[in-house]
Design an enzyme around this catalytic site. Structure first.
Site, PDB file in Angstrom:
ATOM      1  N   LYS A  49     -24.241  33.249  16.924  1.00 23.22           N
ATOM      2  CA  LYS A  49     -25.494  33.556  17.626  1.00 23.22           C
ATOM      3  C   LYS A  49     -25.348  34.393  18.721  1.00 23.22           C
ATOM      4  CE  LYS A  49     -27.416  28.950  16.661  1.00 23.22           C
ATOM      5  NZ  LYS A  49     -26.972  27.613  17.045  1.00 23.22           N
ATOM      6  N   LYS A  62     -41.359  39.190  12.200  1.00 20.86           N
ATOM      7  CA  LYS A  62     -40.959  40.567  12.612  1.00 20.86           C
ATOM      8  C   LYS A  62     -42.360  41.315  12.983  1.00 20.86           C
ATOM      9  CE  LYS A  62     -36.707  40.938  11.152  1.00 20.86           C
ATOM     10  NZ  LYS A  62     -35.745  40.242  12.057  1.00 20.86           N
ATOM     11  N   LYS A  74     -23.531  26.332  15.780  1.00 26.36           N
ATOM     12  CA  LYS A  74     -22.898  27.328  14.985  1.00 26.36           C
ATOM     13  C   LYS A  74     -22.301  28.529  15.425  1.00 26.36           C
ATOM     14  CE  LYS A  74     -24.951  29.221  10.436  1.00 26.36           C
ATOM     15  NZ  LYS A  74     -25.968  29.388   9.777  1.00 26.36           N
TER      16      LYS A  74
END
Ligand code: TRP
Length: 330
Positions: free
Chosen positions: A198, A112, A195
């Protein structure tokens, strides 16, 4: 005494099929067996979004979606983080016993910090101690988390352990990662890449209406079709079958599997069926989402009731903590 479980929910983004089959459905079962706390982590979102657009409305939306999936405020304690000020006091104590060296090594912090170099704030740095306070204010034993949260969980255990060591007590249990067994399903995305979740095109949201769901399924990535009898399915096709396994009945699945095996499968037909079954699965959830979202008063009442229960549990912990450290207790 039932085991205490706690799960934090990011207030960003709507629930999609991947969330539902990967976790939320398991929460719905867990609330019958364990003492569950589910909360919306709105304070945490300030670490990256200091000026949220409409934070109360976002929390209501998330709340509506979880309730629509079957979370039950009479069984579990469902609340919003910022409604429980007790958390901050525990956060403060944990910050006093946590070293900047160990916080600086947390990968999510480093990531971050790289993403927002102009806002490497102290809240971001102490994200793990706030998370530890979320968990330990209820002295939770289990926390269902994904791989990306393991380091934060390690920090939460460290907070518990260190508090116990410093004050020579065994007050805090060390919270453990809770892994859903076989019931959690990894839902593949529609764009052929692993998956769901996203990106928008890859994802089916629980709130989306029939038309959108059908359109998205019909656009799912495929290939040129089966080339030889009984061949192995390439990943993009396996994904379609996995989705079908999740939302369709077994007969339907077998029917299309046989068509794949004898090379007569037409993806258009299969997708039509898949879309149909997906819509059938999602319709009741979407209708409940709309009902809840249309009833702000009810949502606020549920949040208030949850906050009361959470504050009761947290203030019991804080009273003990104050006693242990040596502060006045009222
Ligand atoms: N960090 C979690 C996430 O990004 C959210 C969260 C905040 C949380 N506090 C928590 C999760 C406490 C579990 C327990 O998903």
């Amino acid at each position: 005494m039932k085991d205490i479980v706690l799960s934090g929910i990011r207030p960003t983004g709507n629930l999609h099929l991947g969330n539902y089959y990967g976790a939320v459905r398991s929460f719905v079962k867990m609330q019958n067996e364990m003492n569950c706390y589910f909360f919306i982590a709105d304070w945490h979102s300030l670490t990256t979004h200091p000026t949220p657009e409409n934070i109360q409305q976002s929390a209501r939306t998330i709340l509506a979606e979880y309730l629509a999936c079957g979370l039950d405020p009479d069984k579990a304690t469902i609340y919003i983080q910022s409604d429980v000020p007790e958390t901050i006091e525990l956060y403060l104590y944990f910050n006093m016993n946590t070293y900047i060296g160990e916080l600086g090594r947390v990968t999510t912090f480093k990531e971050k910090a790289r993403q927002q170099p102009d806002n490497v704030n102290a809240g971001l740095f102490t994200y793990p101690t706030l998370m530890a306070a979320d968990i330990l204010q209820h002295r939770a034993k289990w926390v269902p988390v994904g791989k990306d949260q393991e380091q934060n969980m390690e920090m939460a255990r460290k907070c518990a352990r260190r508090f116990n060591n410093i004050y020579k007590t065994e007050f805090f249990p060390e919270p453990q990662n809770f892994y859903f067994g076989g019931e959690a399903v990894k839902v593949p995305g529609l764009d052929g890449s692993g998956k769901m979740g996203k990106s928008d095109g890859n994802c089916i949201y629980l709130y989306e209406d029939e038309k959108v769901v059908r359109k998205k399924v019909m656009r799912a990535v495929t290939d040129n079709g089966p080339q030889a009898p009984n061949s192995e399915k390439p990943e993009v096709i396996q994904n379609l079958f996995t989705l079908m396994h999740i939302v369709s009945d077994e007969e339907t699945y077998k029917y299309f599997d046989e068509k794949w095996n004898d090379c007569t499968l037409r993806y258009g037909d299969m997708k039509k069926q898949l879309a149909e079954d997906m819509v059938r699965t999602l319709n009741p959830i979407r209708e409940r989402i709309e009902e809840y979202k249309g009833n702000t008063e009810l949502l606020d009442r549920i949040a208030r009731q949850g906050a009361e229960k959470a504050r009761e549990s947290a203030s019991t912990t804080l009273r003990e903590v104050r006693k242990i450290i040596g502060f006045k207790v009222y």
